[in-house]
Design a protein around this motif. Structure first.
Motif, PDB file in Angstrom:
ATOM      1  N   ARG A  11       7.209   1.825  -4.813  1.00 50.14           N
ATOM      2  CA  ARG A  11       6.042   1.035  -4.438  1.00 50.14           C
ATOM      3  C   ARG A  11       4.980   1.003  -5.538  1.00 50.14           C
ATOM      4  O   ARG A  11       4.732   2.008  -6.198  1.00 50.14           O
ATOM      5  CB  ARG A  11       5.411   1.595  -3.162  1.00 50.14           C
ATOM      6  CG  ARG A  11       6.352   1.573  -1.957  1.00 50.14           C
ATOM      7  CD  ARG A  11       5.698   2.224  -0.756  1.00 50.14           C
ATOM      8  NE  ARG A  11       6.637   2.405   0.344  1.00 50.14           N
ATOM      9  CZ  ARG A  11       6.793   1.547   1.351  1.00 50.14           C
ATOM     10  NH1 ARG A  11       6.063   0.446   1.392  1.00 50.14           N
ATOM     11  NH2 ARG A  11       7.655   1.798   2.325  1.00 50.14           N
ATOM     12  N   HIS A  15      -3.050  -1.054  -2.362  1.00 49.39           N
ATOM     13  CA  HIS A  15      -3.287  -0.824  -0.937  1.00 49.39           C
ATOM     14  C   HIS A  15      -4.063  -2.021  -0.383  1.00 49.39           C
ATOM     15  O   HIS A  15      -5.300  -2.013  -0.372  1.00 49.39           O
ATOM     16  CB  HIS A  15      -4.072   0.479  -0.720  1.00 49.39           C
ATOM     17  CG  HIS A  15      -3.473   1.666  -1.404  1.00 49.39           C
ATOM     18  ND1 HIS A  15      -3.694   1.930  -2.743  1.00 49.39           N
ATOM     19  CD2 HIS A  15      -2.659   2.638  -0.945  1.00 49.39           C
ATOM     20  CE1 HIS A  15      -3.039   3.033  -3.076  1.00 49.39           C
ATOM     21  NE2 HIS A  15      -2.408   3.482  -2.003  1.00 49.39           N
ATOM     22  N   GLU A  26      -7.574  -5.833  -2.024  1.00 47.22           N
ATOM     23  CA  GLU A  26      -7.270  -4.415  -2.141  1.00 47.22           C
ATOM     24  C   GLU A  26      -8.392  -3.614  -1.491  1.00 47.22           C
ATOM     25  O   GLU A  26      -9.510  -4.115  -1.342  1.00 47.22           O
ATOM     26  CB  GLU A  26      -7.150  -4.051  -3.629  1.00 47.22           C
ATOM     27  CG  GLU A  26      -5.954  -3.177  -3.996  1.00 47.22           C
ATOM     28  CD  GLU A  26      -6.243  -1.694  -3.881  1.00 47.22           C
ATOM     29  OE1 GLU A  26      -7.369  -1.344  -3.546  1.00 47.22           O
ATOM     30  OE2 GLU A  26      -5.322  -0.890  -4.149  1.00 47.22           O
ATOM     31  N   GLU A  27      -8.106  -2.369  -1.101  1.00 48.33           N
ATOM     32  CA  GLU A  27      -9.126  -1.572  -0.425  1.00 48.33           C
ATOM     33  C   GLU A  27     -10.332  -1.280  -1.316  1.00 48.33           C
ATOM     34  O   GLU A  27     -11.421  -0.971  -0.811  1.00 48.33           O
ATOM     35  CB  GLU A  27      -8.533  -0.271   0.112  1.00 48.33           C
ATOM     36  CG  GLU A  27      -8.000   0.683  -0.922  1.00 48.33           C
ATOM     37  CD  GLU A  27      -7.412   1.942  -0.290  1.00 48.33           C
ATOM     38  OE1 GLU A  27      -7.359   2.026   0.960  1.00 48.33           O
ATOM     39  OE2 GLU A  27      -7.002   2.834  -1.053  1.00 48.33           O
TER      40      GLU A  27
END
Length: 393
Positions: A11, A15, A26-27
């Motif tokens: 991965r 996130h 994204e966060e």
């Protein structure tokens, strides 16, 4: 110590917490232009208002009920698919892998019921990808797919892509079906030429063999027609569908003619979650939108624009890219021997653009079908930055 999530994926350290159309957030707040669409799944982009409305309305009523009962939403979606395709009947699944399982069963059961029990072999082609179940990995036959998972399910004959002589020679009294993707996705965005698909249809008719098309990745508007085989003016006997049909909701289907499906009677197949009210309500909204001729006309216009700009990208980065391949908004950038597609994809993360690697050293571009012209321009700017950074490294 093994992670709590089984480590079967390499991965990327990203996130994503929100999606808006062609964008992923994204966060940490960064906005990524998504040219992967969850590998051709988010056909109408993230959080599409029409799909959100369909999902929310149905979610407030009924999510799941067993297939032991009539399901109106399932009937409505099946009726729509029969209306706009070659098919006479539809079975709903949760995924393309499950669709492959049924397609194989359907083809073999057809001949069994015809009294030709020896017709069990299915011909497949190098570079194919039909899923990761036992039947699907056996269909691919590649070492990467089957190593360590033996004994492999019998009954699949693997042929080289484009070897017409081998194809003709492989058809025997045991051949039940030919299984092929009109455009290979995982195999490197390789379209089957129209004349070859027409030839396959004619060959199947001549030899008495079923034609199964896997349109899990290339279907549902991805090539500019509702299904890719329509460009060749032919129809299959059985077709596998998934990914884009749910617009992000887990949904798949097997479409078939009445004749090809004739062996599948009560008790021969089933699914706990296939065709739930929730999934089919979303799927109906997807198909209503994407089957609209005006929508598909726009897809083709956007595809032409994107391809034109990608040709310019190649001209600007000849050491990284050598050609554009594919159809519609299912495109691939073939990388040169100096550039690994996986590394180019990683370089895109820094430029905040999402692409997907494939075999044959190809970077896949599978944007939402409703991507705008402005977003295409932005995509090319970010791809150019990614290529420049890759070359500098």
């Amino acid at each position: 110590m093994i992670p709590s999530v089984l480590p079967t994926y390499n991965r990327a350290p990203l996130h994503f917490v929100k999606g808006e159309g062609a964008w992923l957030i994204e966060e940490d707040g960064r906005r990524f232009l998504d040219l992967g669409s969850g590998i051709a799944v988010n056909a109408l982009g993230h959080a599409n208002p029409d799909l959100v409305a369909a999902l929310t309305e149905q979610a407030s009523k009924l999510w799941h009920v067993s297939n032991l009962y009539e399901i109106p939403q399932q009937q409505a979606l099946a009726d729509k698919l029969v209306e706009v395709t070659f098919a006479d009947t539809v079975f709903f699944t949760n995924s393309g892998t499950e669709a492959c399982e049924l397609a194989v069963k359907m083809a073999r059961k057809y001949w069994y019921e015809k009294g030709e029990k020896e017709k069990v072999e299915i011909l497949t082609f190098s570079g194919c990808f039909h899923g990761r179940s036992s039947a699907a990995i056996a269909a691919s036959g590649s070492e990467k797919m089957v190593k360590g998972f033996g004994p492999v399910l019998d009954g699949f004959i693997h042929l080289d892509w484009g070897d017409h002589d081998a194809l003709h020679a492989a058809i025997t009294e045991k051949t039940a079906a030919i299984l092929i993707e009109p455009v290979q996705g995982e195999g490197g965005i390789r379209p089957l030429p129209d004349q070859c698909l027409k030839g396959l249809r004619a060959l199947c008719d001549e030899k008495g063999v079923l034609l199964i098309l896997d349109e899990v990745q290339c279907g549902v508007g991805r090539t500019g027609r509702l299904f890719a085989h329509e460009w060749a003016g032919v129809t299959p006997d059985i077709m596998m569908v998934a990914k884009g049909i749910g617009g992000g909701f887990p949904l798949g289907a097997v479409l078939a003619t009445e004749e090809a499906a004739s062996g599948m009677v009560a008790g021969t197949h089933g699914s706990t979650y296939g065709g739930t009210p929730l999934g089919c309500a979303v799927g109906k909204a997807v198909i209503d939108r994407i089957s609209d001729p005006a929508f598909l006309e726009t897809v083709n216009a956007r595809a032409g624009l994107l391809r034109q700009k990608l040709e310019g990208l190649i001209a600007a980065h000849p050491d990284t890219f050598e050609e554009v391949r594919g159809m519609g908004l299912m495109l691939g950038l073939k990388c040169t021997a100096k550039a690994a597609a996986a590394d180019v994809v990683k370089a895109g993360y820094a430029a905040e653009v999402i692409t997907v690697p494939a075999a044959d050293n190809v970077v896949r571009l599978l944007p939402p079908l409703n991507i705008t012209e402005a977003e295409i321009a932005e995509a090319l700017d970010r791809l150019d930055k990614a290529a420049t950074a890759f070359e500098a490294a």
